[in-house]
Design an enzyme around this catalytic site. Structure first.
Site, PDB file in Angstrom:
ATOM      1  N   SER A   1     -15.950 -39.919 -90.353  1.00 33.20           N
ATOM      2  CA  SER A   1     -15.376 -40.978 -90.805  1.00 33.20           C
ATOM      3  C   SER A   1     -14.594 -39.760 -91.936  1.00 33.20           C
ATOM      4  O   SER A   1     -14.266 -38.811 -92.142  1.00 33.20           O
ATOM      5  CB  SER A   1     -14.635 -42.146 -91.533  1.00 33.20           C
ATOM      6  OG  SER A   1     -14.395 -43.121 -90.892  1.00 33.20           O
TER       7      SER A   1
ATOM      8  N   HIS B   1     -17.152 -46.526 -84.308  1.00 33.32           N
ATOM      9  CA  HIS B   1     -16.767 -45.835 -85.450  1.00 33.32           C
ATOM     10  C   HIS B   1     -17.913 -45.270 -85.674  1.00 33.32           C
ATOM     11  O   HIS B   1     -18.132 -44.132 -86.522  1.00 33.32           O
ATOM     12  CB  HIS B   1     -15.295 -45.926 -85.901  1.00 33.32           C
ATOM     13  CG  HIS B   1     -14.976 -45.366 -87.358  1.00 33.32           C
ATOM     14  ND1 HIS B   1     -13.915 -44.406 -86.437  1.00 33.32           N
ATOM     15  CD2 HIS B   1     -15.273 -45.884 -88.106  1.00 33.32           C
ATOM     16  CE1 HIS B   1     -14.302 -43.832 -87.646  1.00 33.32           C
ATOM     17  NE2 HIS B   1     -14.549 -44.424 -88.843  1.00 33.32           N
TER      18      HIS B   1
ATOM     19  N   ASP C   1     -13.685 -46.810 -79.991  1.00 30.43           N
ATOM     20  CA  ASP C   1     -13.383 -46.426 -81.531  1.00 30.43           C
ATOM     21  C   ASP C   1     -12.169 -47.479 -81.554  1.00 30.43           C
ATOM     22  O   ASP C   1     -10.850 -46.979 -81.650  1.00 30.43           O
ATOM     23  CB  ASP C   1     -13.409 -45.518 -82.137  1.00 30.43           C
ATOM     24  CG  ASP C   1     -13.794 -44.972 -83.410  1.00 30.43           C
ATOM     25  OD1 ASP C   1     -13.068 -45.503 -84.385  1.00 30.43           O
ATOM     26  OD2 ASP C   1     -13.820 -43.965 -84.215  1.00 30.43           O
TER      27      ASP C   1
END
Length: 384
Positions: A187, A342, A314
């Site tokens: 991320s 995610h 996601d």
């Protein structure tokens, strides 16, 4: 200080963090590259990680108790048929998630893999990945970035991406001159990985962006999420997720979603026990690092091979947004995890492990090996 696992003695790492079970599993399991755990083993591993996370949470002063009123709804993004909620099983796989071949340690450029967490997370989130990689004979290291995990820095005091990424840069700077590592960033941890590629390229063999902010030169990590969270200017003016650590009359210092929104954005395929682990471990997200534009050059950032792992279910960084990232800043390879949310280190740990093992085994082109030069370089030497 920045390393939640490497800072502990080896024996304590295995007991407290549950990152190695070689004493219980035997060498035969290591040779097979990380087979699937039994339910009893999985449960024990999770309980140990949860116990450590709760202990760290209490030591850090209960940072997850800090919540803000997040009344704004994300129903637009979660609605059936929306871009973010669609399953993307129809996307072609550049590299399939086929069963990984047995790993030959002697053929690896490096066995050391440095795991860089995303926003709000810490080294604790990699507990399954660390276990799998160690069983395969690799040497994973999970770091806490500044203000994350058990690093007690107040997130409201983090003013730059350099501040936030300091534990990673310090770790790379201390490596022997001839030692390289593979970086894996999740991320917004992708911004710290990109920052490291620019400042320490000689210490990095490969960089892996796990549904991450693989930004271009002059781009902010937040820009990657702009389609999901609106433009930065609008977000800073209207968002109810912001934390004002220095007072309402000062610029916002952090970002924090409430529990239900975190579940919908990050954990839509994650087991409930891992959501419980996250609930006692996640901390507010420092805002300054994700709003900072990165300066990336071909001479540094551009010299390291990059790989991107897409997750196809996601909700935080939609498959469309991930496709845009790899289209605008093409990596050397693309891998895809079907059914992964995610946080695939929770939702699809086996698939993630297979891909990381495959990337670890990719050999450098001859031109990048020590003592080798490309034909262009050789020609330049001859002309000089």
């Amino acid at each position: 200080m920045g390393n939640a696992f490497a800072c502990m003695p080896r024996k304590e790492q295995r007991a407290a963090a549950a990152v190695s079970r070689s004493k219980r599993m035997g060498s035969a399991r290591s040779a097979r590259g990380g087979p699937k755990l039994t339910p009893a083993e999985e449960e024990l591993l999770h309980r140990q990680a949860l116990a450590m996370a709760i202990h760290q949470h209490l030591d850090a002063g209960g940072s997850m108790s800090r919540r803000i009123d997040a009344g704004a709804s994300l129903s637009r993004r979660m609605a059936p048929g929306s871009t973010s909620s669609r399953r993307r099983g129809d996307l072609p796989d550049s590299v399939t998630n086929a069963k990984a071949a047995q790993i030959v340690l002697e053929n690896l450029e490096t066995k050391k893999i440095v795991l860089v967490h995303g926003e709000g997370f810490g080294a604790w989130c990699w507990y399954k990945t660390i276990s799998h990689l160690e069983e395969a004979g690799l040497e994973p290291v999970a770091l806490d970035l500044t203000g994350s995990g058990i690093d007690h820095t107040d997130t409201n005091s983090i003013a730059t991406l350099a501040d936030y990424s300091k534990p990673l840069i310090d770790y790379l700077d201390k490596l022997p001159e001839d030692e390289k590592v593979i970086l894996v960033g999740h991320s917004c941890g992708g911004a710290s990985v990109s920052y490291a590629l620019e400042h320490c390229p000689k210490n990095i063999s490969k960089a892996v962006f796990l549904t991450a902010t693989m930004v271009k030169d002059g781009q902010r990590p937040f820009d990657v999420f702009s389609e999901e969270l609106r433009s930065a200017d609008v977000f800073l003016q209207e968002s109810q997720f912001l934390v004002y650590g220095n007072g309402k009359d000062k610029p916002p210092t952090g970002l924090m979603f409430d529990k239900q929104q975190i579940k919908g954005l990050y954990f839509n395929q994650t087991p409930s026990k891992d959501m419980a682990l996250a609930a006692v471990s996640m901390r507010p997200i420092p805002l300054a690092p994700i709003m900072e534009k990165l300066s990336l050059t071909p001479e540094n950032y551009g010299t390291v091979r990059r790989y991107f792992i897409q997750t196809l279910d996601d909700h935080m960084l939609s498959p469309d947004a991930q496709e845009k990232l790899v289209r605008e800043n093409p990596p050397d390879g693309i891998f895809k995890i079907k059914g992964g949310d995610h946080c695939p280190f929770f939702s699809k740990p086996q698939s993630l492990n297979k891909i990381l093992l495959e990337i670890a085994q990719i050999q450098a082109p001859a031109a990048l090996l020590p003592g080798k030069a490309s034909s262009a370089q050789e020609a330049a030497v001859e002309k000089s």
